[in-house]
Design an enzyme around this catalytic site. Structure first.
Site, PDB file in Angstrom:
ATOM      1  N   GLU A   1      -5.564  -5.014  10.638  1.00  0.00           N
ATOM      2  CA  GLU A   1      -4.519  -4.007  10.851  1.00  0.00           C
ATOM      3  C   GLU A   1      -4.824  -3.242  12.139  1.00  0.00           C
ATOM      4  OE1 GLU A   1      -2.482  -2.750   6.991  1.00  0.00           O
ATOM      5  OE2 GLU A   1      -4.390  -1.713   6.999  1.00  0.00           O
TER       6      GLU A   1
ATOM      7  N   SER B   1       3.232  -2.296  10.408  1.00  0.00           N
ATOM      8  CA  SER B   1       4.678  -2.355  10.649  1.00  0.00           C
ATOM      9  C   SER B   1       5.312  -3.701  10.270  1.00  0.00           C
ATOM     10  CB  SER B   1       4.994  -1.991  12.104  1.00  0.00           C
ATOM     11  OG  SER B   1       4.588  -0.644  12.355  1.00  0.00           O
TER      12      SER B   1
ATOM     13  N   GLU C   1      -6.909   4.605   7.768  1.00  0.00           N
ATOM     14  CA  GLU C   1      -6.742   6.033   7.454  1.00  0.00           C
ATOM     15  C   GLU C   1      -8.010   6.617   6.832  1.00  0.00           C
ATOM     16  OE1 GLU C   1      -3.047   5.460   5.389  1.00  0.00           O
ATOM     17  OE2 GLU C   1      -2.162   4.881   7.312  1.00  0.00           O
TER      18      GLU C   1
ATOM     19  N   ASN D   1       0.864  -1.179   0.000  1.00  0.00           N
ATOM     20  CA  ASN D   1       0.000   0.000   0.000  1.00  0.00           C
ATOM     21  C   ASN D   1       0.906   1.238   0.000  1.00  0.00           C
ATOM     22  OD1 ASN D   1      -1.800   2.053   0.514  1.00  0.00           O
ATOM     23  ND2 ASN D   1      -2.365   1.349   2.567  1.00  0.00           N
ATOM     24  N   TRP D   2       0.988   1.877  -1.142  1.00  0.00           N
ATOM     25  CA  TRP D   2       1.911   3.023  -1.271  1.00  0.00           C
ATOM     26  C   TRP D   2       1.300   4.330  -0.755  1.00  0.00           C
ATOM     27  CZ3 TRP D   2       4.524   2.372  -6.800  1.00  0.00           C
ATOM     28  CH2 TRP D   2       5.431   1.318  -6.729  1.00  0.00           C
ATOM     29  N   LYS D   3       0.039   4.284  -0.363  1.00  0.00           N
ATOM     30  CA  LYS D   3      -0.615   5.476   0.197  1.00  0.00           C
ATOM     31  C   LYS D   3      -0.397   6.692  -0.713  1.00  0.00           C
ATOM     32  CE  LYS D   3      -0.209   3.260   4.639  1.00  0.00           C
ATOM     33  NZ  LYS D   3      -0.121   3.344   6.089  1.00  0.00           N
TER      34      LYS D   3
ATOM     35  N   HIS E   1      -9.726   0.951   5.038  1.00  0.00           N
ATOM     36  CA  HIS E   1      -8.404   1.173   5.643  1.00  0.00           C
ATOM     37  C   HIS E   1      -8.535   2.160   6.802  1.00  0.00           C
ATOM     38  CE1 HIS E   1      -4.302   2.505   6.241  1.00  0.00           C
ATOM     39  NE2 HIS E   1      -3.941   1.350   5.707  1.00  0.00           N
TER      40      HIS E   1
ATOM     41  N   GLY F   1       2.218   2.139  10.772  1.00  0.00           N
ATOM     42  CA  GLY F   1       3.173   3.233  10.604  1.00  0.00           C
ATOM     43  C   GLY F   1       3.886   3.641  11.879  1.00  0.00           C
TER      44      GLY F   1
ATOM     45  N   GLY G   1       2.790  -1.112   4.340  1.00  0.00           N
ATOM     46  CA  GLY G   1       2.842   0.302   3.991  1.00  0.00           C
ATOM     47  C   GLY G   1       4.290   0.750   3.839  1.00  0.00           C
ATOM     48  N   GLY G   2       4.838   1.311   4.902  1.00  0.00           N
ATOM     49  CA  GLY G   2       6.184   1.905   4.875  1.00  0.00           C
ATOM     50  C   GLY G   2       7.247   1.052   4.204  1.00  0.00           C
TER      51      GLY G   2
HETATM   52  P1  PGA Z   1       2.659   0.190   7.720  1.00  0.00           P
HETATM   53  O1  PGA Z   1       1.224   0.400   7.032  1.00  0.00           O
HETATM   54  O2  PGA Z   1       3.228  -1.076   7.125  1.00  0.00           O
HETATM   55  O3  PGA Z   1       3.456   1.395   7.344  1.00  0.00           O
HETATM   56  O4  PGA Z   1       2.435   0.048   9.180  1.00  0.00           O
HETATM   57  C1  PGA Z   1       0.328  -0.646   6.833  1.00  0.00           C
HETATM   58  C2  PGA Z   1      -0.944  -0.160   6.185  1.00  0.00           C
HETATM   59  O5  PGA Z   1      -1.372   0.973   6.469  1.00  0.00           O
HETATM   60  O6  PGA Z   1      -1.570  -0.859   5.371  1.00  0.00           O
END
Ligand code: PGA
Length: 250
Positions: free
Chosen positions: A170, A214, A99, A8-10, A97, A176, A235-236
């Site tokens: 999640e 994470s 966010e 997930n590149w956000k 998600h 994050g 994500g990250g």
């Molecule tokens: P993260 O994000 O790996 O940076 O914790 C995961 C996500 O939001 O899908």
């Protein structure tokens, strides 16, 4: 069921950065990718075409959208439809998600209508759920996860083909933050989700459950080995091919 390794590149990456990373991911993994693993890149909309051109001719590499509006088309300025995602080669899309729930304020009814519209259009849905730290401390994990599942998936038919729905667990406090959920926490949440899926769907035992929060090269193999973990949503650590490739091949 193939293990799904999703990026997930956000809201990261310009065109050039995204295209370069996608190429590095493909070059660095396609020779060694096990037959039972699927790689999914979920870039920002602006990169769907560029990343799709690199990945979509390759077996076991897929493209997904981070979001869509629950209508085929219409006067919805700034939104994108499931049909438009499919048109650019997306086979998957995220719904729910954390966010979008917590920053963009999306509520369960709206999420339920997205799940329905996405499935009707022909997208595979990755439905994300997870508790906040406050809810965890209050001992409400089961209650929270169950109600997110019930409310978000209320429009989905019992006999849905299992490959069309994936759940991503999640925990909000692990996204994050560098703080990954413990093995016991993951096992417990995934077992609870599996039970719920089995009760709710005819093929709930065959639906994938991903862990996200994470995930890094040094914890991916362990997480992927746990019961009822059928993939990861990253994500990250998916933003750089160097780290994402290690997770893909973990
Ligand atoms: P993260 O994000 O790996 O940076 O914790 C995961 C996500 O939001 O899908």
């Amino acid at each position: 069921m193939k293990t799904l390794i999703a990026a997930n590149w956000k809201m990261f990456k310009t065109w050039e950065e995204g295209v370069i990373t996608a190429r590095e991911i493909l070059v660095g993994t396609h020779k060694d990718l096990p037959e039972d693993r699927e790689v999914l890149i979920i870039p920002p909309f602006t990169l769907l075409k560029g990343v799709g051109e690199i990945l979509l001719s390759q077996k076991n590499y897929s493209l997904g959208g981070q979001n869509f509006y629950p209508a085929k088309e219409g006067a919805f300025t700034g939104e994108i439809s499931p049909v438009q995602l499919l048109d650019l080669g997306c086979s998957y899309a995220l719904v729910g998600h954390s966010e979008r729930r917590h920053i963009l304020g999306e509520k369960s009814d709206f999420l339920a209508s997205k799940v329905k519209a996405g499935l009707e259009a022909g997208l595979k849905i990755i439905f994300c759920i997870g508790e906040t730290l406050e809810e965890r401390k209050a001992g409400k994990i089961k209650e929270v996860l169950t109600s997110q599942l019930e409310e978000g998936l209320k429009e989905v038919e019992k006999n849905l083909a299992p490959e069309l729905l994936t759940i991503a667990y999640e925990p909000v406090w692990a996204i994050g933050t560098g703080e990954v959920a413990g093995e016991e926490d993951i096992l417990e949440a995934h077992a609870l989700i599996r039970d719920w899926l089995k009760n709710r769907f005819a093929s709930g035992d065959k639906m994938r459950i991903l862990y996200g929060g994470s995930v890094k090269p040094d914890n991916a193999a362990k997480i992927l080995s746990l019961d009822n973990v059928n993939g990861v949503l990253v994500g990250g650590a998916s933003l750089k091919a160097e780290s994402f490739n290690q997770i893909i091949l973990a």
